[in-house]
Each structure stands twice: as structure tokens, then as C-alpha cells.
Motif scaffolding. Structure first.
Motif, PDB file in Angstrom:
ATOM      1  N   GLU A   1      60.969  36.861  17.011  1.00 34.89           N
ATOM      2  CA  GLU A   1      62.132  36.177  17.563  1.00 34.89           C
ATOM      3  C   GLU A   1      62.275  34.754  17.037  1.00 34.89           C
ATOM      4  O   GLU A   1      63.347  34.179  17.081  1.00 34.89           O
ATOM      5  CB  GLU A   1      62.053  36.162  19.087  1.00 34.89           C
ATOM      6  CG  GLU A   1      62.163  37.550  19.697  1.00 34.89           C
ATOM      7  CD  GLU A   1      62.106  37.520  21.208  1.00 34.89           C
ATOM      8  OE1 GLU A   1      62.049  36.410  21.792  1.00 34.89           O
ATOM      9  OE2 GLU A   1      62.124  38.592  21.813  1.00 34.89           O
ATOM     10  N   HIS A   2      61.167  34.179  16.578  1.00 32.15           N
ATOM     11  CA  HIS A   2      61.175  32.831  16.000  1.00 32.15           C
ATOM     12  C   HIS A   2      59.882  32.624  15.228  1.00 32.15           C
ATOM     13  O   HIS A   2      58.946  33.409  15.340  1.00 32.15           O
ATOM     14  CB  HIS A   2      61.332  31.757  17.078  1.00 32.15           C
ATOM     15  CG  HIS A   2      60.159  31.665  18.012  1.00 32.15           C
ATOM     16  ND1 HIS A   2      60.010  32.504  19.094  1.00 32.15           N
ATOM     17  CD2 HIS A   2      59.074  30.869  17.997  1.00 32.15           C
ATOM     18  CE1 HIS A   2      58.894  32.205  19.721  1.00 32.15           C
ATOM     19  NE2 HIS A   2      58.302  31.211  19.072  1.00 32.15           N
ATOM     20  N   SER A   3      59.856  31.578  14.427  1.00 32.58           N
ATOM     21  CA  SER A   3      58.645  31.174  13.721  1.00 32.58           C
ATOM     22  C   SER A   3      58.287  29.758  14.140  1.00 32.58           C
ATOM     23  O   SER A   3      59.165  28.963  14.463  1.00 32.58           O
ATOM     24  CB  SER A   3      58.853  31.204  12.196  1.00 32.58           C
ATOM     25  OG  SER A   3      59.025  32.530  11.758  1.00 32.58           O
ATOM     26  N   CYS A   4      56.985  29.466  14.137  1.00 31.80           N
ATOM     27  CA  CYS A   4      56.520  28.126  14.487  1.00 31.80           C
ATOM     28  C   CYS A   4      56.333  27.298  13.226  1.00 31.80           C
ATOM     29  O   CYS A   4      55.884  27.807  12.201  1.00 31.80           O
ATOM     30  CB  CYS A   4      55.191  28.207  15.241  1.00 31.80           C
ATOM     31  SG  CYS A   4      55.365  28.929  16.875  1.00 31.80           S
ATOM     32  N   TRP A   5      56.679  26.016  13.317  1.00 24.98           N
ATOM     33  CA  TRP A   5      56.522  25.105  12.177  1.00 24.98           C
ATOM     34  C   TRP A   5      55.106  25.164  11.624  1.00 24.98           C
ATOM     35  O   TRP A   5      54.902  25.178  10.417  1.00 24.98           O
ATOM     36  CB  TRP A   5      56.822  23.665  12.580  1.00 24.98           C
ATOM     37  CG  TRP A   5      58.269  23.330  12.585  1.00 24.98           C
ATOM     38  CD1 TRP A   5      59.011  23.028  13.682  1.00 24.98           C
ATOM     39  CD2 TRP A   5      59.154  23.260  11.469  1.00 24.98           C
ATOM     40  NE1 TRP A   5      60.304  22.772  13.300  1.00 24.98           N
ATOM     41  CE2 TRP A   5      60.420  22.909  11.939  1.00 24.98           C
ATOM     42  CE3 TRP A   5      58.998  23.463  10.105  1.00 24.98           C
ATOM     43  CZ2 TRP A   5      61.516  22.748  11.121  1.00 24.98           C
ATOM     44  CZ3 TRP A   5      60.090  23.305   9.280  1.00 24.98           C
ATOM     45  CH2 TRP A   5      61.337  22.951   9.784  1.00 24.98           C
TER      46      TRP A   5
END
Length: 70
Positions: free
Chosen positions: A51-55
Motif C-alpha cells: 500500500e506504500h513504501s517507507c523512505w
């Protein structure tokens, strides 16, 4: 479907960012109705099925993708 990649610090940031983006899209696109958003826009991370990626994970994700191309 239009896909947006979400890169954030946490899941909470992803929820905030996507809701804010949806609100802006609703304000800018006259014909866009709330029930259509889920059918037109897709929010995801850099990796399939996320759903998202982390920096903090971006470098590893890019390196893994490069390894898969070899």
C-alpha cells in the motif's frame, strides 16, 4: 486505472497523504464523485502488493529490483 506511488515514513502518513490527495483531486476535477475514486485511482508502494513504501527502505527496494533485472 491511474496508479500513484506512495513513499512515506509510516502507515499513518500514507493514510494522511492519500486522503489529502483524494480531497485535492475532488476539488480540482468537477465530475469526480467520492464513490468513483476507488475505481479510478490506485495508491501503492514500489513493490507489488504494498500500500506504500517507507523512505528508509527505498534504497533496498531499488537494489532488489535491479537484482531481479540481472
Amino acid at each position: 486505472m491511474i496508479e500513484f506511488i506512495v513513499i512515506v515514513e509510516s502507515g499513518a502518513d500514507a493514510r494522511t497523504a492519500t486522503k489529502l490527495a483524494e480531497r485535492i483531486l475532488m476539488e480540482q476535477i468537477d465530475w469526480l464523485e467520492p464513490e468513483l475514486i476507488k475505481d479510478i485511482f490506485n495508491w501503492s508502494g514500489l513493490q507489488v502488493g504494498t500500500e506504500h513504501s517507507c523512505w528508509s527502505d527505498v534504497t533496498k527496494i531499488i537494489d532488489d529490483a535491479k537484482d531481479q533485472l540481472r
